[in-house]
Design a protein around this motif. Structure first.
Motif, PDB file in Angstrom:
ATOM      1  N   LEU A   1       6.940  -0.220  11.388  1.00  0.00           N
ATOM      2  CA  LEU A   1       6.698   1.214  11.545  1.00  0.00           C
ATOM      3  C   LEU A   1       6.709   1.925  10.201  1.00  0.00           C
ATOM      4  O   LEU A   1       5.908   2.827   9.955  1.00  0.00           O
ATOM      5  CB  LEU A   1       7.752   1.820  12.477  1.00  0.00           C
ATOM      6  N   HIS A   2       7.632   1.540   9.321  1.00  0.00           N
ATOM      7  CA  HIS A   2       7.655   2.128   7.973  1.00  0.00           C
ATOM      8  C   HIS A   2       6.348   1.820   7.237  1.00  0.00           C
ATOM      9  O   HIS A   2       5.826   2.666   6.505  1.00  0.00           O
ATOM     10  CB  HIS A   2       8.845   1.583   7.185  1.00  0.00           C
ATOM     11  N   MET A   3       5.826   0.634   7.413  1.00  0.00           N
ATOM     12  CA  MET A   3       4.574   0.263   6.758  1.00  0.00           C
ATOM     13  C   MET A   3       3.403   1.076   7.301  1.00  0.00           C
ATOM     14  O   MET A   3       2.553   1.549   6.533  1.00  0.00           O
ATOM     15  CB  MET A   3       4.317  -1.235   6.960  1.00  0.00           C
ATOM     16  N   LEU A   4       3.335   1.256   8.618  1.00  0.00           N
ATOM     17  CA  LEU A   4       2.225   1.991   9.215  1.00  0.00           C
ATOM     18  C   LEU A   4       2.313   3.483   8.930  1.00  0.00           C
ATOM     19  O   LEU A   4       1.282   4.150   8.802  1.00  0.00           O
ATOM     20  CB  LEU A   4       2.206   1.751  10.723  1.00  0.00           C
TER      21      LEU A   4
ATOM     22  N   LYS B   1       0.410   3.191   1.800  1.00  0.00           N
ATOM     23  CA  LYS B   1       0.288   3.186   0.339  1.00  0.00           C
ATOM     24  C   LYS B   1       1.634   2.877  -0.321  1.00  0.00           C
ATOM     25  O   LYS B   1       1.704   2.114  -1.291  1.00  0.00           O
ATOM     26  CB  LYS B   1      -0.242   4.538  -0.142  1.00  0.00           C
ATOM     27  N   LYS B   2       2.698   3.471   0.207  1.00  0.00           N
ATOM     28  CA  LYS B   2       4.025   3.241  -0.365  1.00  0.00           C
ATOM     29  C   LYS B   2       4.413   1.779  -0.246  1.00  0.00           C
ATOM     30  O   LYS B   2       5.042   1.210  -1.139  1.00  0.00           O
ATOM     31  CB  LYS B   2       5.044   4.130   0.343  1.00  0.00           C
TER      32      LYS B   2
ATOM     33  N   LYS C   1       4.659  -1.618  -3.470  1.00  0.00           N
ATOM     34  CA  LYS C   1       5.803  -2.494  -3.750  1.00  0.00           C
ATOM     35  C   LYS C   1       5.361  -3.850  -4.288  1.00  0.00           C
ATOM     36  O   LYS C   1       6.136  -4.528  -4.957  1.00  0.00           O
ATOM     37  CB  LYS C   1       6.625  -2.694  -2.478  1.00  0.00           C
ATOM     38  N   GLY C   2       4.142  -4.259  -3.944  1.00  0.00           N
ATOM     39  CA  GLY C   2       3.643  -5.527  -4.433  1.00  0.00           C
ATOM     40  C   GLY C   2       4.233  -6.734  -3.731  1.00  0.00           C
ATOM     41  O   GLY C   2       4.433  -7.784  -4.358  1.00  0.00           O
ATOM     42  N   VAL C   3       4.514  -6.588  -2.431  1.00  0.00           N
ATOM     43  CA  VAL C   3       5.070  -7.696  -1.654  1.00  0.00           C
ATOM     44  C   VAL C   3       4.087  -8.050  -0.545  1.00  0.00           C
ATOM     45  O   VAL C   3       3.315  -7.199  -0.088  1.00  0.00           O
ATOM     46  CB  VAL C   3       6.450  -7.344  -1.068  1.00  0.00           C
ATOM     47  N   PRO C   4       4.081  -9.278  -0.068  1.00  0.00           N
ATOM     48  CA  PRO C   4       3.150  -9.665   1.007  1.00  0.00           C
ATOM     49  C   PRO C   4       3.451  -8.923   2.303  1.00  0.00           C
ATOM     50  O   PRO C   4       4.567  -8.478   2.559  1.00  0.00           O
ATOM     51  CB  PRO C   4       3.370 -11.178   1.147  1.00  0.00           C
TER      52      PRO C   4
ATOM     53  N   GLY D   1       1.085 -12.141   5.336  1.00  0.00           N
ATOM     54  CA  GLY D   1       1.107 -13.015   4.165  1.00  0.00           C
ATOM     55  C   GLY D   1       0.155 -12.591   3.068  1.00  0.00           C
ATOM     56  O   GLY D   1       0.270 -13.082   1.943  1.00  0.00           O
ATOM     57  N   TRP D   2      -0.779 -11.700   3.360  1.00  0.00           N
ATOM     58  CA  TRP D   2      -1.695 -11.225   2.334  1.00  0.00           C
ATOM     59  C   TRP D   2      -1.004 -10.204   1.443  1.00  0.00           C
ATOM     60  O   TRP D   2      -0.127  -9.447   1.883  1.00  0.00           O
ATOM     61  CB  TRP D   2      -2.940 -10.603   2.963  1.00  0.00           C
ATOM     62  N   LEU D   3      -1.421 -10.154   0.194  1.00  0.00           N
ATOM     63  CA  LEU D   3      -0.873  -9.226  -0.788  1.00  0.00           C
ATOM     64  C   LEU D   3      -1.968  -8.251  -1.205  1.00  0.00           C
ATOM     65  O   LEU D   3      -3.055  -8.665  -1.607  1.00  0.00           O
ATOM     66  CB  LEU D   3      -0.326  -9.979  -2.005  1.00  0.00           C
ATOM     67  N   ILE D   4      -1.679  -6.942  -1.109  1.00  0.00           N
ATOM     68  CA  ILE D   4      -2.653  -5.904  -1.434  1.00  0.00           C
ATOM     69  C   ILE D   4      -2.316  -5.329  -2.808  1.00  0.00           C
ATOM     70  O   ILE D   4      -1.214  -4.823  -3.028  1.00  0.00           O
ATOM     71  CB  ILE D   4      -2.642  -4.785  -0.370  1.00  0.00           C
ATOM     72  N   ASN D   5      -3.267  -5.426  -3.730  1.00  0.00           N
ATOM     73  CA  ASN D   5      -3.116  -4.870  -5.079  1.00  0.00           C
ATOM     74  C   ASN D   5      -3.941  -3.599  -5.152  1.00  0.00           C
ATOM     75  O   ASN D   5      -5.183  -3.642  -5.213  1.00  0.00           O
ATOM     76  CB  ASN D   5      -3.576  -5.891  -6.126  1.00  0.00           C
ATOM     77  N   ILE D   6      -3.249  -2.443  -5.147  1.00  0.00           N
ATOM     78  CA  ILE D   6      -3.953  -1.158  -5.160  1.00  0.00           C
ATOM     79  C   ILE D   6      -4.572  -0.884  -6.518  1.00  0.00           C
ATOM     80  O   ILE D   6      -5.666  -0.306  -6.621  1.00  0.00           O
ATOM     81  CB  ILE D   6      -2.981  -0.023  -4.757  1.00  0.00           C
ATOM     82  N   VAL D   7      -3.902  -1.295  -7.599  1.00  0.00           N
ATOM     83  CA  VAL D   7      -4.403  -1.001  -8.952  1.00  0.00           C
ATOM     84  C   VAL D   7      -5.721  -1.720  -9.190  1.00  0.00           C
ATOM     85  O   VAL D   7      -6.714  -1.115  -9.626  1.00  0.00           O
ATOM     86  CB  VAL D   7      -3.354  -1.401  -9.997  1.00  0.00           C
ATOM     87  N   ASP D   8      -5.766  -3.011  -8.899  1.00  0.00           N
ATOM     88  CA  ASP D   8      -6.986  -3.797  -9.113  1.00  0.00           C
ATOM     89  C   ASP D   8      -7.931  -3.769  -7.921  1.00  0.00           C
ATOM     90  O   ASP D   8      -9.043  -4.325  -8.012  1.00  0.00           O
ATOM     91  CB  ASP D   8      -6.626  -5.249  -9.423  1.00  0.00           C
ATOM     92  N   LYS D   9      -7.458  -3.168  -6.806  1.00  0.00           N
ATOM     93  CA  LYS D   9      -8.259  -3.086  -5.578  1.00  0.00           C
ATOM     94  C   LYS D   9      -8.704  -4.475  -5.130  1.00  0.00           C
ATOM     95  O   LYS D   9      -9.875  -4.744  -4.879  1.00  0.00           O
ATOM     96  CB  LYS D   9      -9.477  -2.167  -5.781  1.00  0.00           C
ATOM     97  N   THR D  10      -7.714  -5.351  -5.043  1.00  0.00           N
ATOM     98  CA  THR D  10      -7.989  -6.733  -4.629  1.00  0.00           C
ATOM     99  C   THR D  10      -7.014  -7.129  -3.523  1.00  0.00           C
ATOM    100  O   THR D  10      -5.942  -6.529  -3.363  1.00  0.00           O
ATOM    101  CB  THR D  10      -7.849  -7.706  -5.800  1.00  0.00           C
TER     102      THR D  10
END
Length: 286
Positions: free
Chosen positions: A183-186, A190-191, A195-198, A271-280
Protein backbone atom coordinates in the motif's frame (compact mmCIF):
# COMPACT_ATOMS: atom_id res chain seq x y z
CA UNK A 1 -12.80 80.54 -2.13
CA UNK A 2 -10.83 79.04 -5.00
CA UNK A 3 -8.40 77.55 -2.49
CA UNK A 4 -11.22 75.94 -0.50
CA UNK A 5 -12.83 74.58 -3.65
CA UNK A 6 -9.53 73.08 -4.76
CA UNK A 7 -9.01 71.49 -1.34
CA UNK A 8 -12.51 69.98 -1.32
CA UNK A 9 -12.04 68.63 -4.83
CA UNK A 10 -8.84 66.89 -3.73
CA UNK A 11 -10.61 65.43 -0.72
CA UNK A 12 -13.51 64.14 -2.84
CA UNK A 13 -11.11 62.68 -5.36
CA UNK A 14 -9.26 60.89 -2.57
CA UNK A 15 -12.53 59.50 -1.17
CA UNK A 16 -13.49 58.10 -4.56
CA UNK A 17 -10.29 56.05 -4.72
CA UNK A 18 -10.52 54.75 -1.14
CA UNK A 19 -12.47 51.54 -0.38
CA UNK A 20 -15.87 51.76 1.25
CA UNK A 21 -15.79 51.99 5.04
CA UNK A 22 -16.68 48.63 6.50
CA UNK A 23 -16.14 46.75 9.73
CA UNK A 24 -13.33 44.80 8.12
CA UNK A 25 -11.53 48.07 7.20
CA UNK A 26 -11.64 49.67 10.66
CA UNK A 27 -8.34 49.60 12.53
CA UNK A 28 -7.13 51.50 15.62
CA UNK A 29 -4.43 54.09 15.18
CA UNK A 30 -0.86 52.78 15.41
CA UNK A 31 0.46 52.59 19.00
CA UNK A 32 -2.89 53.77 20.37
CA UNK A 33 -3.39 50.65 22.48
CA UNK A 34 -0.82 49.97 25.17
CA UNK A 35 -0.61 46.73 27.14
CA UNK A 36 -0.02 47.55 30.78
CA UNK A 37 0.40 43.94 31.87
CA UNK A 38 3.85 42.64 32.59
CA UNK A 39 3.40 38.88 32.28
CA UNK A 40 1.38 36.27 30.39
CA UNK A 41 -1.15 35.54 33.15
CA UNK A 42 -4.56 37.12 33.44
CA UNK A 43 -3.72 38.85 36.76
CA UNK A 44 -1.23 41.31 35.40
CA UNK A 45 1.77 39.03 35.45
CA UNK A 46 1.87 38.22 39.17
CA UNK A 47 1.79 34.46 38.50
CA UNK A 48 4.30 34.57 35.62
CA UNK A 49 2.15 32.28 33.51
CA UNK A 50 2.32 29.40 36.00
CA UNK A 51 -1.31 29.54 37.14
CA UNK A 52 -2.47 29.15 40.73
CA UNK A 53 -1.18 27.12 43.65
CA UNK A 54 -0.68 23.40 43.67
CA UNK A 55 0.77 20.87 41.25
CA UNK A 56 -0.21 23.00 38.25
CA UNK A 57 2.06 25.81 39.41
CA UNK A 58 4.96 23.44 39.94
CA UNK A 59 4.59 21.80 36.51
CA UNK A 60 3.93 18.42 38.08
CA UNK A 61 2.13 17.05 35.03
CA UNK A 62 -0.16 14.15 35.89
CA UNK A 63 -0.25 11.00 33.82
CA UNK A 64 -2.84 10.59 31.11
CA UNK A 65 -6.14 9.36 32.55
CA UNK A 66 -5.47 10.45 36.15
CA UNK A 67 -8.38 12.45 37.57
CA UNK A 68 -6.86 13.75 40.86
CA UNK A 69 -8.06 10.85 42.97
CA UNK A 70 -11.47 10.38 41.40
CA UNK A 71 -12.52 7.08 39.85
CA UNK A 72 -11.08 7.28 36.29
CA UNK A 73 -13.29 7.23 33.23
CA UNK A 74 -11.97 3.92 32.02
CA UNK A 75 -12.88 2.29 35.36
CA UNK A 76 -16.28 3.93 35.85
CA UNK A 77 -17.78 2.10 32.87
CA UNK A 78 -17.99 -1.65 32.30
CA UNK A 79 -15.87 -3.51 29.76
CA UNK A 80 -17.26 -3.67 26.23
CA UNK A 81 -16.00 -6.64 24.17
CA UNK A 82 -17.04 -4.83 20.99
CA UNK A 83 -14.02 -2.53 21.24
CA UNK A 84 -11.52 -5.36 21.63
CA UNK A 85 -8.97 -4.97 18.85
CA UNK A 86 -10.90 -2.01 17.42
CA UNK A 87 -7.67 -0.09 16.79
CA UNK A 88 -6.41 -2.98 14.65
CA UNK A 89 -9.40 -3.23 12.30
CA UNK A 90 -8.73 -2.53 8.65
CA UNK A 91 -10.28 0.68 7.32
CA UNK A 92 -11.41 1.27 3.74
CA UNK A 93 -11.99 4.95 2.83
CA UNK A 94 -15.08 5.30 0.63
CA UNK A 95 -15.11 6.56 -2.93
CA UNK A 96 -18.50 6.81 -4.63
CA UNK A 97 -19.42 6.08 -8.23
CA UNK A 98 -20.32 9.76 -8.54
CA UNK A 99 -16.79 10.80 -7.52
CA UNK A 100 -15.33 8.26 -9.90
CA UNK A 101 -17.46 9.57 -12.78
CA UNK A 102 -16.36 13.15 -12.02
CA UNK A 103 -12.69 12.10 -12.04
CA UNK A 104 -13.23 10.43 -15.40
CA UNK A 105 -15.13 13.40 -16.88
CA UNK A 106 -12.40 15.84 -15.78
CA UNK A 107 -9.67 13.66 -17.36
CA UNK A 108 -8.02 12.92 -14.02
CA UNK A 109 -8.35 9.20 -14.71
CA UNK A 110 -7.59 7.53 -18.03
CA UNK A 111 -10.17 4.80 -18.63
CA UNK A 112 -8.14 3.35 -21.50
CA UNK A 113 -5.89 1.83 -18.83
CA UNK A 114 -6.75 -0.39 -15.82
CA UNK A 115 -7.52 1.51 -12.62
CA UNK A 116 -6.05 0.57 -9.25
CA UNK A 117 -4.95 2.28 -6.02
CA UNK A 118 -2.00 3.97 -7.73
CA UNK A 119 -4.29 5.46 -10.40
CA UNK A 120 -6.71 6.83 -7.80
CA UNK A 121 -3.93 8.35 -5.66
CA UNK A 122 -2.23 9.91 -8.70
CA UNK A 123 -5.46 11.76 -9.53
CA UNK A 124 -4.45 14.29 -6.86
CA UNK A 125 -7.85 14.28 -5.14
CA UNK A 126 -7.71 11.01 -3.21
CA UNK A 127 -5.24 10.06 -0.50
CA UNK A 128 -4.51 6.77 1.19
CA UNK A 129 -2.86 6.60 4.62
CA UNK A 130 -1.63 3.06 5.33
CA UNK A 131 -0.15 4.22 8.65
CA UNK A 132 -3.71 4.89 9.88
CA UNK A 133 -4.87 1.32 9.10
CA UNK A 134 -6.28 2.27 5.68
CA UNK A 135 -6.02 -0.81 3.48
CA UNK A 136 -7.45 0.58 0.25
CA UNK A 137 -10.69 2.00 -1.12
CA UNK A 138 -14.25 0.77 -1.03
CA UNK A 139 -16.54 1.70 -3.90
CA UNK A 140 -19.98 2.93 -2.76
CA UNK A 141 -23.22 3.17 -4.72
CA UNK A 142 -23.72 6.96 -4.48
CA UNK A 143 -24.43 8.19 -8.02
CA UNK A 144 -25.35 4.70 -9.16
CA UNK A 145 -27.82 5.83 -11.83
CA UNK A 146 -25.47 8.40 -13.36
CA UNK A 147 -22.43 6.15 -13.80
CA UNK A 148 -21.82 5.47 -17.50
CA UNK A 149 -18.10 4.69 -17.88
CA UNK A 150 -16.73 1.37 -19.11
CA UNK A 151 -13.72 0.66 -16.93
CA UNK A 152 -11.47 -2.06 -15.59
CA UNK A 153 -11.11 -1.19 -11.90
CA UNK A 154 -9.55 -2.90 -8.91
CA UNK A 155 -10.71 -1.90 -5.41
CA UNK A 156 -10.64 -3.53 -1.99
CA UNK A 157 -14.36 -3.66 -1.24
CA UNK A 158 -17.53 -3.24 -3.31
CA UNK A 159 -21.21 -4.00 -2.82
CA UNK A 160 -23.39 -6.05 -5.12
CA UNK A 161 -25.14 -2.96 -6.54
CA UNK A 162 -21.78 -1.38 -7.43
CA UNK A 163 -20.62 -4.54 -9.17
CA UNK A 164 -23.86 -4.65 -11.18
CA UNK A 165 -23.54 -0.97 -12.19
CA UNK A 166 -20.02 -1.45 -13.56
CA UNK A 167 -20.73 -4.73 -15.36
CA UNK A 168 -23.91 -3.29 -16.86
CA UNK A 169 -21.76 -0.75 -18.75
CA UNK A 170 -19.48 -3.49 -20.04
CA UNK A 171 -16.79 -2.95 -17.42
CA UNK A 172 -14.88 -5.27 -15.12
CA UNK A 173 -14.41 -4.92 -11.37
CA UNK A 174 -12.10 -6.87 -9.10
CA UNK A 175 -11.51 -6.80 -5.34
CA UNK A 176 -7.94 -7.41 -4.16
CA UNK A 177 -5.97 -7.33 -0.92
CA UNK A 178 -2.69 -5.45 -0.43
CA UNK A 179 -0.39 -5.68 2.56
CA UNK A 180 0.82 -2.45 4.25
CA UNK A 181 4.16 -2.37 2.42
CA UNK A 182 2.45 -2.75 -0.96
CA UNK A 183 0.00 0.00 0.00
CA UNK A 184 2.87 2.39 0.76
CA UNK A 185 4.31 1.62 -2.67
CA UNK A 186 1.01 2.21 -4.49
CA UNK A 187 0.20 5.40 -2.58
CA UNK A 188 3.52 6.99 -3.62
CA UNK A 189 5.33 4.95 -6.31
CA UNK A 190 7.96 7.62 -7.02
CA UNK A 191 9.12 7.64 -3.40
CA UNK A 192 9.53 3.88 -3.49
CA UNK A 193 11.38 3.80 -6.82
CA UNK A 194 13.82 6.45 -5.56
CA UNK A 195 14.97 4.03 -2.85
CA UNK A 196 16.61 1.90 -5.51
CA UNK A 197 15.38 -1.45 -4.20
CA UNK A 198 13.64 -4.25 -6.15
CA UNK A 199 9.86 -4.49 -6.15
CA UNK A 200 8.82 -7.06 -3.52
CA UNK A 201 6.07 -9.61 -3.85
CA UNK A 202 2.60 -8.82 -2.60
CA UNK A 203 1.59 -10.79 0.47
CA UNK A 204 -1.47 -13.02 0.54
CA UNK A 205 -4.50 -11.89 2.58
CA UNK A 206 -4.78 -12.79 6.28
CA UNK A 207 -6.99 -15.62 7.44
CA UNK A 208 -10.00 -13.43 8.21
CA UNK A 209 -9.98 -11.95 4.67
CA UNK A 210 -9.48 -15.14 2.65
CA UNK A 211 -13.20 -15.92 2.43
CA UNK A 212 -14.02 -12.50 1.00
CA UNK A 213 -11.34 -12.49 -1.69
CA UNK A 214 -12.02 -16.06 -2.77
CA UNK A 215 -15.76 -15.48 -3.21
CA UNK A 216 -16.83 -15.00 -6.88
CA UNK A 217 -19.81 -12.90 -5.74
CA UNK A 218 -17.35 -10.29 -4.46
CA UNK A 219 -15.26 -10.62 -7.65
CA UNK A 220 -12.32 -11.60 -5.49
CA UNK A 221 -8.95 -11.81 -7.18
CA UNK A 222 -8.41 -15.30 -5.74
CA UNK A 223 -11.78 -16.65 -6.92
CA UNK A 224 -12.24 -19.18 -9.71
CA UNK A 225 -12.56 -17.30 -13.07
CA UNK A 226 -15.22 -19.73 -14.31
CA UNK A 227 -17.29 -19.14 -11.17
CA UNK A 228 -16.96 -15.37 -11.70
CA UNK A 229 -18.22 -15.69 -15.31
CA UNK A 230 -21.20 -17.68 -14.12
CA UNK A 231 -21.99 -15.23 -11.35
CA UNK A 232 -21.87 -12.34 -13.84
CA UNK A 233 -24.80 -13.92 -15.69
CA UNK A 234 -26.69 -14.55 -12.45
CA UNK A 235 -26.23 -10.93 -11.38
CA UNK A 236 -27.41 -9.65 -14.77
CA UNK A 237 -30.57 -11.72 -14.50
CA UNK A 238 -31.15 -10.51 -10.94
CA UNK A 239 -30.90 -6.81 -11.83
CA UNK A 240 -32.56 -7.19 -15.24
CA UNK A 241 -29.96 -6.01 -17.74
CA UNK A 242 -28.29 -7.52 -20.78
CA UNK A 243 -24.72 -8.45 -19.99
CA UNK A 244 -22.39 -7.03 -22.69
CA UNK A 245 -20.03 -9.47 -24.36
CA UNK A 246 -16.48 -8.51 -23.45
CA UNK A 247 -15.07 -10.88 -26.06
CA UNK A 248 -16.52 -8.73 -28.86
CA UNK A 249 -15.42 -5.42 -27.36
CA UNK A 250 -12.67 -3.40 -29.05
CA UNK A 251 -11.07 -2.84 -25.61
CA UNK A 252 -10.99 -6.56 -24.81
CA UNK A 253 -7.27 -6.57 -24.00
CA UNK A 254 -7.62 -3.70 -21.51
CA UNK A 255 -10.73 -5.16 -19.86
CA UNK A 256 -9.10 -8.54 -19.31
CA UNK A 257 -5.84 -7.16 -17.92
CA UNK A 258 -5.33 -8.38 -14.37
CA UNK A 259 -2.49 -8.57 -11.87
CA UNK A 260 -0.94 -11.71 -10.58
CA UNK A 261 -1.83 -12.33 -6.88
CA UNK A 262 1.80 -11.56 -6.03
CA UNK A 263 2.09 -8.51 -8.32
CA UNK A 264 1.93 -4.92 -7.03
CA UNK A 265 2.10 -2.73 -10.18
CA UNK A 266 0.59 -3.27 -13.60
CA UNK A 267 3.31 -4.26 -16.07
CA UNK A 268 6.04 -4.56 -13.42
CA UNK A 269 6.98 -7.95 -12.04
CA UNK A 270 8.30 -8.60 -8.51
CA UNK A 271 12.08 -8.48 -8.39
CA UNK A 272 12.44 -5.78 -11.04
CA UNK A 273 14.40 -2.63 -10.20
CA UNK A 274 13.19 0.76 -11.49
CA UNK A 275 15.85 3.42 -12.12
CA UNK A 276 14.10 6.80 -12.37
CA UNK A 277 17.29 8.76 -13.13
CA UNK A 278 18.31 6.63 -16.12
CA UNK A 279 14.69 5.72 -16.94
CA UNK A 280 15.55 2.04 -17.16
CA UNK A 281 14.13 -1.20 -15.80
CA UNK A 282 16.54 -3.82 -14.49
CA UNK A 283 14.95 -7.25 -14.70
CA UNK A 284 16.09 -10.22 -12.69
CA UNK A 285 17.56 -13.25 -14.39
CA UNK A 286 15.22 -16.16 -14.91
Amino acid sequence: MAHLRETSDKALKLLRTLPRVQIGNLRPNPNSKQNDKRGRAQHGGDKHGAGNKGSGQRQNFMRLGYETGNQPFYLRFPYEPYYKGHHLKRQYPPISLLQLQVLIDTNRIDISQPIDISTLCNSGLLKLKPAEMEYGFQLTDDGLDNFQAKINIEVQHASEAVIAAIEKNGGVIRTAYYDPRSLHMLANPKKWFEKGVPIPRRMLPPQDAVDYYTDPKNRGYLANPEAISQDRLVLAQKYGYQLPKIEEDSAYEMLTTAKDPRQVFYGLEPGWLINIVDKTIIKRKQ
